[in-house]
Design a protein around this motif. Structure first.
Motif, short mmCIF file in Angstrom:
data_model
loop_
_atom_site.label_atom_id
_atom_site.label_comp_id
_atom_site.label_asym_id
_atom_site.label_seq_id
_atom_site.Cartn_x
_atom_site.Cartn_y
_atom_site.Cartn_z
N GLN A 109 40.80 55.61 -15.35
CA GLN A 109 41.64 55.93 -16.50
C GLN A 109 40.76 56.26 -17.70
OE1 GLN A 109 45.15 55.81 -16.50
NE2 GLN A 109 44.99 55.48 -14.31
N GLY A 110 40.13 57.41 -17.70
CA GLY A 110 39.27 57.81 -18.80
C GLY A 110 37.87 57.21 -18.67
N GLY A 111 37.06 57.46 -19.68
CA GLY A 111 35.70 56.96 -19.66
C GLY A 111 34.79 57.85 -18.83
N ARG A 112 33.57 57.36 -18.64
CA ARG A 112 32.59 58.13 -17.88
C ARG A 112 32.97 58.24 -16.41
NH1 ARG A 112 27.33 54.90 -18.77
NH2 ARG A 112 28.85 53.24 -19.03
N ALA A 113 32.50 59.30 -15.79
CA ALA A 113 32.75 59.53 -14.36
C ALA A 113 32.18 58.39 -13.54
CB ALA A 113 32.12 60.85 -13.91
N CYS A 114 32.75 58.18 -12.38
CA CYS A 114 32.30 57.12 -11.49
C CYS A 114 30.88 57.38 -11.02
CB CYS A 114 33.23 56.99 -10.30
SG CYS A 114 34.87 56.35 -10.75
N ALA A 115 30.19 56.30 -10.70
CA ALA A 115 28.82 56.37 -10.22
C ALA A 115 28.71 55.56 -8.93
CB ALA A 115 27.87 55.78 -11.27
N LEU A 116 27.74 55.91 -8.12
CA LEU A 116 27.50 55.16 -6.88
C LEU A 116 26.75 53.88 -7.19
CD1 LEU A 116 26.50 58.13 -4.60
CD2 LEU A 116 28.58 56.76 -4.43
N ALA A 117 27.17 52.80 -6.56
CA ALA A 117 26.50 51.51 -6.72
C ALA A 117 25.56 51.25 -5.55
CB ALA A 117 27.53 50.39 -6.83
N LEU A 118 26.01 51.59 -4.35
CA LEU A 118 25.20 51.34 -3.16
C LEU A 118 25.75 52.11 -1.99
CD1 LEU A 118 27.01 49.29 -1.20
CD2 LEU A 118 26.29 47.63 -2.88
N GLU A 119 24.97 52.13 -0.92
CA GLU A 119 25.45 52.68 0.35
C GLU A 119 24.96 51.80 1.49
OE1 GLU A 119 22.61 56.25 1.76
OE2 GLU A 119 23.63 56.62 -0.14
N VAL A 120 25.74 51.79 2.53
CA VAL A 120 25.42 51.03 3.74
C VAL A 120 25.14 52.03 4.84
CG1 VAL A 120 26.27 49.34 5.40
CG2 VAL A 120 26.95 49.17 3.00
N ARG A 121 24.03 51.84 5.50
CA ARG A 121 23.62 52.76 6.57
C ARG A 121 22.97 51.95 7.68
NH1 ARG A 121 19.44 55.36 2.28
NH2 ARG A 121 17.89 53.74 2.40
N PRO A 122 22.71 52.56 8.83
CA PRO A 122 22.08 51.82 9.93
C PRO A 122 20.68 51.35 9.53
CG PRO A 122 22.92 53.93 10.69
CD PRO A 122 23.01 53.94 9.19
N GLN A 123 20.31 50.22 10.07
CA GLN A 123 18.98 49.69 9.81
C GLN A 123 17.91 50.68 10.28
OE1 GLN A 123 18.02 45.94 11.78
NE2 GLN A 123 17.37 45.21 9.77
N GLY A 124 16.93 50.94 9.42
CA GLY A 124 15.88 51.90 9.74
C GLY A 124 16.31 53.34 9.63
N TRP A 125 17.36 53.60 8.86
CA TRP A 125 17.98 54.91 8.81
C TRP A 125 17.03 56.04 8.39
CZ3 TRP A 125 18.90 58.50 4.88
CH2 TRP A 125 19.76 59.54 5.22
N GLN A 126 17.18 57.14 9.08
CA GLN A 126 16.62 58.43 8.72
C GLN A 126 17.64 59.46 9.16
OE1 GLN A 126 12.86 58.88 10.71
NE2 GLN A 126 11.78 57.63 9.22
N ALA A 127 17.75 60.55 8.42
CA ALA A 127 18.72 61.59 8.78
C ALA A 127 18.42 62.12 10.18
CB ALA A 127 18.67 62.73 7.77
N ARG A 128 19.45 62.32 10.96
CA ARG A 128 19.34 62.85 12.32
C ARG A 128 20.36 63.95 12.52
NH1 ARG A 128 18.47 57.23 15.76
NH2 ARG A 128 16.42 56.77 14.88
N ALA A 129 20.15 64.74 13.54
CA ALA A 129 21.07 65.84 13.83
C ALA A 129 22.47 65.34 14.18
CB ALA A 129 20.52 66.70 14.96
N LEU A 130 22.56 64.18 14.83
CA LEU A 130 23.85 63.59 15.18
C LEU A 130 23.93 62.21 14.56
CD1 LEU A 130 26.53 63.67 16.78
CD2 LEU A 130 25.30 62.61 18.68
N MET A 131 24.92 62.04 13.70
CA MET A 131 25.19 60.73 13.10
C MET A 131 26.67 60.45 13.28
SD MET A 131 22.84 60.76 9.63
CE MET A 131 23.50 62.26 8.93
N LEU A 132 26.98 59.24 13.73
CA LEU A 132 28.36 58.81 13.89
C LEU A 132 28.54 57.47 13.19
CD1 LEU A 132 28.99 59.56 17.69
CD2 LEU A 132 29.75 60.91 15.72
N SER A 133 29.77 57.16 12.80
CA SER A 133 30.07 55.87 12.21
C SER A 133 29.77 54.76 13.20
CB SER A 133 31.55 55.81 11.82
OG SER A 133 32.37 55.79 12.99
N ALA A 134 29.72 53.54 12.71
CA ALA A 134 29.47 52.39 13.59
C ALA A 134 30.57 52.28 14.65
CB ALA A 134 29.36 51.11 12.78
#
Length: 193
Positions: A109-134
């Motif tokens: 409701q007004g104010g500054r735009a939302c910001a990211l606080a954190l993200e959860v990803r697989p342990q040892g994450w690196q981008a890969r060609a195929l990524m699926l949810s847990a």
């Protein structure tokens, strides 16, 4: 912290985390690319204005979430306010970030735009060609790999939806299972045998 232009780019690239429908991988290749479904790490963003207690509580909750997940909050309202959104169990960090930010900004409701606080990803994450949810990764392990004969696994690049099909019409069935009763229109076969 990501800037607005980076967020627009991240949203546009969210669907690129999955292979194009024309080039699915087989089960063996998929197994080599997917992460364990039960081990996560939390990447924290700069969260100005949050107390140590709020940050600790947020990190504790994040450790219990399924990847890929992201939390967005309205900086002017704080983390314990109505606009805060946790988007969890997506197929890529980009899709989780986009969903959290869209949800938060839609509730703000007004104010500054939302910001990211954190993200959860697989342990040892690196981008890969195929990524699926847990959940999708667990479905691949428990259901897809256990199935015999022709089969296909479909996933949506913009959401956490997925589906499995078997038999002569495996690809069509997988896409239909991925879409379910929703309006998701970007389901594509990402694994096929």
């Amino acid at each position: 912290m990501l800037h607005r232009s980076a967020l627009v780019l991240a949203s546009a690239l969210a669907t690129l985390a999955l292979p194009a429908a024309a080039d699915p991988v087989d089960a063996r290749a998929a197994a080599s690319q997917l992460y364990a479904a039960d081990a996560v790490e939390v990447a924290r963003y700069d969260m100005p204005g949050l107390s140590e207690q709020e940050t600790a509580a947020l990190m504790s909750v994040a450790q219990t979430q399924r990847y890929y997940a992201a939390v967005a909050f309205a900086p002017d309202a704080g983390i314990m306010a109505e606009p805060t959104v946790l988007a969890a169990n997506y197929h890529s960090p980009e899709a989780a970030r986009a969903a959290a930010l869209d949800g938060c900004n839609g509730r703000r409701q007004g104010g500054r735009a939302c910001a990211l606080a954190l993200e959860v990803r697989p342990q040892g994450w690196q981008a890969r060609a195929l990524m699926l949810s847990a959940d999708a990764t667990q479905g691949f392990v428990d259901q897809y790999r256990a199935a015999t004969g022709s089969r296909a696994f479909a996933a949506s690049g913009s959401s956490g939806q997925w589906g499995i099909g078997q038999g002569r019409n495996a690809a069509t069935e997988a896409i239909a299972a991925c879409r379910g009763d929703s309006a998701v229109s970007d389901c594509a076969v990402v694994i096929a045998d």
